[in-house]
Design an enzyme around this catalytic site. Structure first.
Site, mmCIF file in Angstrom:
data_model
loop_
_atom_site.group_PDB
_atom_site.id
_atom_site.type_symbol
_atom_site.label_atom_id
_atom_site.label_comp_id
_atom_site.label_asym_id
_atom_site.label_seq_id
_atom_site.Cartn_x
_atom_site.Cartn_y
_atom_site.Cartn_z
ATOM 1 N N GLU A 185 -5.137 -3.786 -1.793
ATOM 2 C CA GLU A 185 -6.563 -3.450 -1.843
ATOM 3 C C GLU A 185 -6.877 -2.180 -1.050
ATOM 4 O O GLU A 185 -8.005 -1.670 -1.116
ATOM 5 C CB GLU A 185 -7.399 -4.624 -1.332
ATOM 6 C CG GLU A 185 -7.236 -4.979 0.131
ATOM 7 C CD GLU A 185 -6.063 -5.916 0.418
ATOM 8 O OE1 GLU A 185 -6.076 -6.573 1.475
ATOM 9 O OE2 GLU A 185 -5.115 -5.969 -0.414
ATOM 10 N N LYS A 236 -1.230 -7.739 -8.712
ATOM 11 C CA LYS A 236 -2.177 -7.735 -7.597
ATOM 12 C C LYS A 236 -1.725 -6.640 -6.636
ATOM 13 O O LYS A 236 -0.869 -6.855 -5.785
ATOM 14 C CB LYS A 236 -2.196 -9.102 -6.902
ATOM 15 C CG LYS A 236 -3.527 -9.446 -6.186
ATOM 16 C CD LYS A 236 -3.945 -8.483 -5.100
ATOM 17 C CE LYS A 236 -3.117 -8.586 -3.842
ATOM 18 N NZ LYS A 236 -3.638 -7.652 -2.754
ATOM 19 N N PHE A 264 0.809 -1.221 0.000
ATOM 20 C CA PHE A 264 0.000 0.000 0.000
ATOM 21 C C PHE A 264 0.837 1.264 0.000
ATOM 22 O O PHE A 264 0.375 2.327 -0.420
ATOM 23 C CB PHE A 264 -0.941 0.019 1.213
ATOM 24 C CG PHE A 264 -0.267 0.303 2.534
ATOM 25 C CD1 PHE A 264 0.029 1.608 2.924
ATOM 26 C CD2 PHE A 264 0.084 -0.728 3.396
ATOM 27 C CE1 PHE A 264 0.656 1.879 4.130
ATOM 28 C CE2 PHE A 264 0.700 -0.469 4.610
ATOM 29 C CZ PHE A 264 0.990 0.843 4.979
ATOM 30 N N CYS A 317 9.757 1.266 3.513
ATOM 31 C CA CYS A 317 10.731 0.282 3.989
ATOM 32 C C CYS A 317 12.145 0.835 4.012
ATOM 33 O O CYS A 317 13.046 0.208 4.550
ATOM 34 C CB CYS A 317 10.669 -0.986 3.148
ATOM 35 S SG CYS A 317 11.260 -0.772 1.455
ATOM 36 N N SER A 321 5.835 -6.822 3.990
ATOM 37 C CA SER A 321 6.416 -7.108 5.299
ATOM 38 C C SER A 321 7.198 -8.417 5.268
ATOM 39 O O SER A 321 6.980 -9.273 4.404
ATOM 40 C CB SER A 321 5.312 -7.205 6.351
ATOM 41 O OG SER A 321 4.523 -8.364 6.129
ATOM 42 N N GLU A 324 9.371 -3.473 13.146
ATOM 43 C CA GLU A 324 9.218 -2.461 12.099
ATOM 44 C C GLU A 324 7.909 -1.721 12.369
ATOM 45 O O GLU A 324 6.823 -2.255 12.153
ATOM 46 C CB GLU A 324 9.186 -3.108 10.716
ATOM 47 C CG GLU A 324 9.089 -2.075 9.601
ATOM 48 C CD GLU A 324 8.956 -2.687 8.216
ATOM 49 O OE1 GLU A 324 9.406 -2.048 7.244
ATOM 50 O OE2 GLU A 324 8.398 -3.788 8.096
#
Length: 500
Positions: free
Chosen positions: A177, A174, A150, A282, A227, A383
């Site tokens: 969402e 993909k 995201f 990240c 992640s 994180e």
């Protein structure tokens, strides 16, 4: 009526048929503005089938044809920068300047793909034995898939599919969402640029869609950014199914500040790297390691700058930091700050109570700064993926490097110093895939590859650059011997002199 984001399959919008939808929220207001269709296994199958059908011709298309499409695509993306950025801001919440920066970094990979003709040149060795030549070429894989996060809904997809399709593959994307609209616009613009139907497909969904791609026999490779736990799962599942995998995971990026560093520059860098994009990246610096007696002064300078950052809606030109993606994520980030003092940290700035007037229902959190953090605290180990910066104190360079190398993550790191010898030693000794020297977020330019070490990467290939080209192609070596025409059988004269 709520807007619906549907799939993009075979060059057109395809309405979802699963009956399952996910909410898409404006993080600045907390209001659900959109619903996104969540794909069933059958809908994923349809996208893969479209990609497989398109591969029959795209996989054998000329390099000239592919690059002509990519050059037109690059021009369209450039013309629609603001449109893409506006979608990112509306669904992710980041400020418009951050969103434009994301689009620009994605465009770098499109530009790299435009030059794929040189990247795909093979090799030839002649006369390796008597009249024997050996050639090496790289060929496409087939249908490949990308599963993206995201936090960069345009950039990370563009790190994948332009290079993949330039190499002759077809692609099923993909996206997250949580902010799906940018991916559909990217696909529609590719179609407008002349990309044949089915070469790039977008299916929205949750874990069911992800698993359908990981298990699909016609998907040859999977790229993932997200992640660490999910990256590990993607790598294990797709590898078990015989697929090539590059799965980029999480991070806990450290910035080592030596006593000789320019502390103003280091403080500027720490603030921008820790709090930019609300820390939802990240490559954010989430841990500053201060060496020696500079810690107090450095923390004071960071605090002074952090207190001036203006937080507000991403579409407000005066905002420097926007909200977090969801209320649940905001609450999780806040929990690390509220629990920090009990685990020994000094809470210099607590942003957990921050709100924005007129947008009280937004997913707001302020900037938090934790000093004297211990390595066994939750705020250091996890994180956080939010605007929380931890400062750790060490006495020596060696102690700082040992602390950093003990982290299970190895994505990016930085050192701030005026000493070239110390910087050189650091870049060789530190266990991370990307190193910055007086550069806080060392994301490589498009023609170098991006990727970490340890729990920040699962698979053998980094993303984009030369590694990206190698990931989306496979090598083939041909050894050839042709008889010399002078050795033709008696009775057949091809006109070559017999000179041996």
């Amino acid at each position: 009526m709520t807007k619906t984001v549907n799939h993009w399959i075979g060059g057109k919008t395809v309405e979802g048929t699963s009956g399952q939808y996910g909410p898409v929220t404006d993080p600045a207001t907390g209001a659900v503005t959109t619903q996104v269709a969540l794909a069933s296994v059958e809908e994923v199958d349809a996208a893969v089938a479209a990609a497989k059908a398109a591969y029959a011709t795209w996989g054998t298309s000329s390099l000239a044809q592919r690059t002509a499409v990519l050059f037109r695509y690059r021009a369209l993306l450039d013309a629609h920068r603001d449109d893409i950025a506006a979608l990112i801001t509306a669904e992710h919440g980041k400020v418009h300047s951050d969103a434009l920066g994301e689009v620009a970094r994605g465009l770098e990979i499109v530009e790299l793909a435009c030059g794929i003709t040189t990247q795909l040149k093979g090799e030839l060795s002649t006369q390796v034995s008597n009249r024997v030549d050996v050639s090496s070429i790289r060929q496409s894989l087939g249908v490949v898939a990308g599963i993206t996060p995201f936090n960069f809904p345009a950039m990370v997809p563009m790190w994948m599919f332009p290079l993949a399709i330039a190499c002759g593959n077809t692609f099923v994307l993909k996206p997250s969402e949580k902010d799906p609209s940018a991916a559909n616009l990217l696909a529609a613009l590719a179609s407008e640029a002349g990309l044949p139907d089915g070469v790039l497909n977008v299916v929205h969904g949750d874990k069911a869609a992800v698993d359908a791609l990981l298990n699909h026999p016609d998907v040859a490779a999977v790229s993932f950014v997200g992640s660490t736990p999910i990256a590990r799962y993607i790598h294990a599942t797709a590898s078990a199914n015989g697929k090539r995998v590059q799965a980029l995971g999480g991070a806990k990026n450290h910035m080592l500040v030596l006593p000789d560093a320019d502390l103003d520059a280091a403080a500027d860098a720490a603030v921008s790297a820790a709090y930019g994009s609300a820390g939802e990246r990240c490559m954010a610096i989430s841990a500053v390691v201060a060496v020696g007696a500079i810690g107090d002064e450095l923390v004071a300078k960071i605090r002074e700058r952090a207190e001036k950052i203006k937080i507000g809606p991403g579409n407000d030109p005066t905002s420097e930091m926007g909200p977090l993606i969801t209320a649940a994520h905001r609450d999780k980030v806040a929990s690390y700050v509220t629990g920090a003092a009990a685990q020994g940290a000094e809470v210099v700035l607590d942003g957990t109570g921050h709100t924005v007037e007129g947008f009280e229902e937004g997913h707001w959190i302020g900037l938090s700064l934790l000093d004297k953090v211990s390595t066994d605290s939750d705020a250091y180990r996890d994180e956080i993926f939010g605007p929380v910066l931890c400062v750790l104190r060490v006495d020596t360079y060696e102690e700082g490097v040992a602390l950093m190398n003990a982290s299970p993550f190895g994505n990016g790191t930085a050192i701030f110093t005026r000493d070239g010898g110390a910087a050189r030693r650091f870049q060789l000794e530190i266990q991370a895939g990307m190193v910055g020297v007086n550069v806080p977020i060392p994301v490589p330019v498009g023609y170098h590859s991006f990727g970490g070490w340890k729990d920040s990467l699962f698979g053998d290939h980094h993303i984009y650059g030369n590694d990206g080209v190698h990931f989306y192609t496979r090598g083939k070596v041909t050894t050839t011997r042709w008889p010399d025409p002078a050795d033709a059988p008696a009775g057949v004269d091809l006109g070559f002199p017999r000179n041996h």
